[in-house]
Design an enzyme around this catalytic site. Structure first.
Site, short mmCIF file in Angstrom:
data_model
loop_
_atom_site.label_atom_id
_atom_site.label_comp_id
_atom_site.label_asym_id
_atom_site.label_seq_id
_atom_site.Cartn_x
_atom_site.Cartn_y
_atom_site.Cartn_z
N TYR A 45 0.82 -1.21 0.00
CA TYR A 45 0.00 0.00 0.00
C TYR A 45 0.86 1.27 0.00
O TYR A 45 0.39 2.34 -0.37
CB TYR A 45 -0.87 0.05 1.27
CG TYR A 45 -2.11 -0.82 1.28
CD1 TYR A 45 -2.34 -1.82 0.35
CD2 TYR A 45 -3.08 -0.63 2.27
CE1 TYR A 45 -3.48 -2.61 0.40
CE2 TYR A 45 -4.23 -1.40 2.32
CZ TYR A 45 -4.43 -2.40 1.39
OH TYR A 45 -5.56 -3.16 1.45
N GLY A 46 2.10 1.11 0.45
CA GLY A 46 2.95 2.25 0.81
C GLY A 46 3.14 3.34 -0.24
O GLY A 46 3.34 4.49 0.10
N ASN A 77 0.67 0.71 9.12
CA ASN A 77 0.87 2.14 9.39
C ASN A 77 0.32 2.99 8.27
O ASN A 77 -0.21 4.08 8.50
CB ASN A 77 2.36 2.44 9.56
CG ASN A 77 2.91 1.87 10.84
OD1 ASN A 77 3.07 2.56 11.83
ND2 ASN A 77 3.20 0.57 10.84
N THR A 78 0.46 2.51 7.03
CA THR A 78 -0.01 3.29 5.89
C THR A 78 -1.53 3.42 5.94
O THR A 78 -2.08 4.52 5.76
CB THR A 78 0.44 2.62 4.57
OG1 THR A 78 1.85 2.37 4.63
CG2 THR A 78 0.13 3.48 3.38
N CYS A 193 6.51 1.38 10.29
CA CYS A 193 6.07 0.44 9.27
C CYS A 193 6.14 -0.98 9.85
O CYS A 193 7.07 -1.29 10.60
CB CYS A 193 6.98 0.55 8.04
SG CYS A 193 6.65 -0.68 6.76
N THR A 194 5.15 -1.79 9.45
CA THR A 194 5.09 -3.16 9.98
C THR A 194 6.39 -3.95 9.78
O THR A 194 6.71 -4.81 10.58
CB THR A 194 3.98 -3.95 9.24
OG1 THR A 194 4.09 -3.68 7.84
CG2 THR A 194 2.62 -3.60 9.75
N HIS A 195 7.10 -3.67 8.69
CA HIS A 195 8.25 -4.50 8.33
C HIS A 195 9.56 -4.11 9.03
O HIS A 195 10.53 -4.85 8.95
CB HIS A 195 8.51 -4.41 6.82
CG HIS A 195 7.49 -5.10 5.96
ND1 HIS A 195 6.14 -4.90 6.11
CD2 HIS A 195 7.64 -5.98 4.94
CE1 HIS A 195 5.49 -5.63 5.21
NE2 HIS A 195 6.39 -6.29 4.48
#
Ligand code: DGL
Length: 272
Positions: A45-46, A77-78, A193-195
């Site tokens: 999505y970023g 987060n996005t 961010c999740t990653h």
């Protein structure tokens, strides 16, 4: 088929990254039933537009409500930056007054405000999250004296997804992205961010021990617990069987593999 009154906690992400947040929530609150949904067919999505991120997130929330989720946590987060406000202020009010959708930004913003001493906070995130200025808004609501330095890091998600974390490639990308923030003398860094949690050790080495690092999966579980304690009407509806269902909009080998890595054990994923 489950009865209508058996309610789940939903955790949503654009892909598998949010599974590390679910993993930590389940550790903190193992008694509840959970549903995870990763929109891997349309991830990442970023770098997408705000409109599309809202549309995709709303569709995901609708799907999760149809599967009996009473509360949906946007681990992405996005999505939290670009869609959450509109979902809470328009979509829920018009369609699902009793259901709740929460994001992951405010807990990190609150933690940053507590941690920073020199009032210089760095944020690394996707381009979408940075452009939304959502972290800036949330931190400034709490303390408008804090200076926030953001850096969009479009290479980091693909680096994780293609198995290049903790390699020379990730080292080079992290140095490039973090250098401008180090020059601003930040003393606190939000991994927005999740990653990015998988880079924590590498990041620590680059920014130095004195910089406090804030990563969602460490903070969110306590916040979910507090939220449920405060909202006992919602909490009472939740089923307590400790069952987790995993869904994805696309069944790929990568999702199954990376998802299991992020969740910390092998997961069986169903197609939406
Ligand atoms: N889940 C997204 C986030 O936390 C990262 C992956 C994507 O760009 O979809 O911002």
């Amino acid at each position: 088929m489950r009865k209508k009154n058996q309610k789940f906690i939903g955790v949503f992400d654009s892909g598998f990254g949010g599974l590390n947040i679910l993993r930590e929530i389940v550790k903190e609150l193992p008694q509840y039933n959970y549903m995870y949904y990763g929109d891997s067919a349309r991830a990442p999505y970023g770098s997408r537009s705000k409109e599309l991120i809202y549309q995709f997130t709303k569709e995901a929330v609708e799907f999760m409500f149809s599967k009996n989720c009473e509360l949906v946590i946007l681990a992405c987060n996005t999505a939290s930056s670009d869609a959450l406000r509109k979902i809470q202020q328009e979509y829920l009010i018009q369609n699902h007054l009793n259901k709740r959708v929460l994001g992951v930004l405010i807990p990190s913003a609150e933690e940053a405000v507590v941690k920073t001493k020199n009032k210089k906070v760095g944020v690394i995130a996707t381009e979408g999250t940075v452009a939304s200025e959502a972290f800036v808004r949330e931190i400034h609501k709490l303390n408008s004296d804090i200076k926030i330095f953001q850096k969009g890091c479009p290479l980091l998600v693909p680096i994780v997804e293609y198995g290049e974390s903790n390699t020379k490639i990730s080292q080079m990308a992290l140095e490039k992205y973090l250098q401008p923030l180090i020059q601003k003398k930040i003393d606190t860094l939000i991994l927005g961010c999740t990653h990015y949690g998988v880079f924590e050790k590498q990041i620590k080495k680059i920014v130095g021990k004195k910089v406090a690092i804030i990563s969602g999966e460490k903070i969110i579980p306590k916040k979910v617990k507090q939220y449920l304690e405060k909202h006992s009407n919602l909490e009472k509806k939740l089923v307590r069987e400790g069952i987790i269902h995993f869904y994805s909009s696309d069944l790929t080998e990568r999702f199954a593999q990376m998802g299991s890595d992020f969740f910390g054990r092998k997961i069986e994923v169903e197609k939406k």
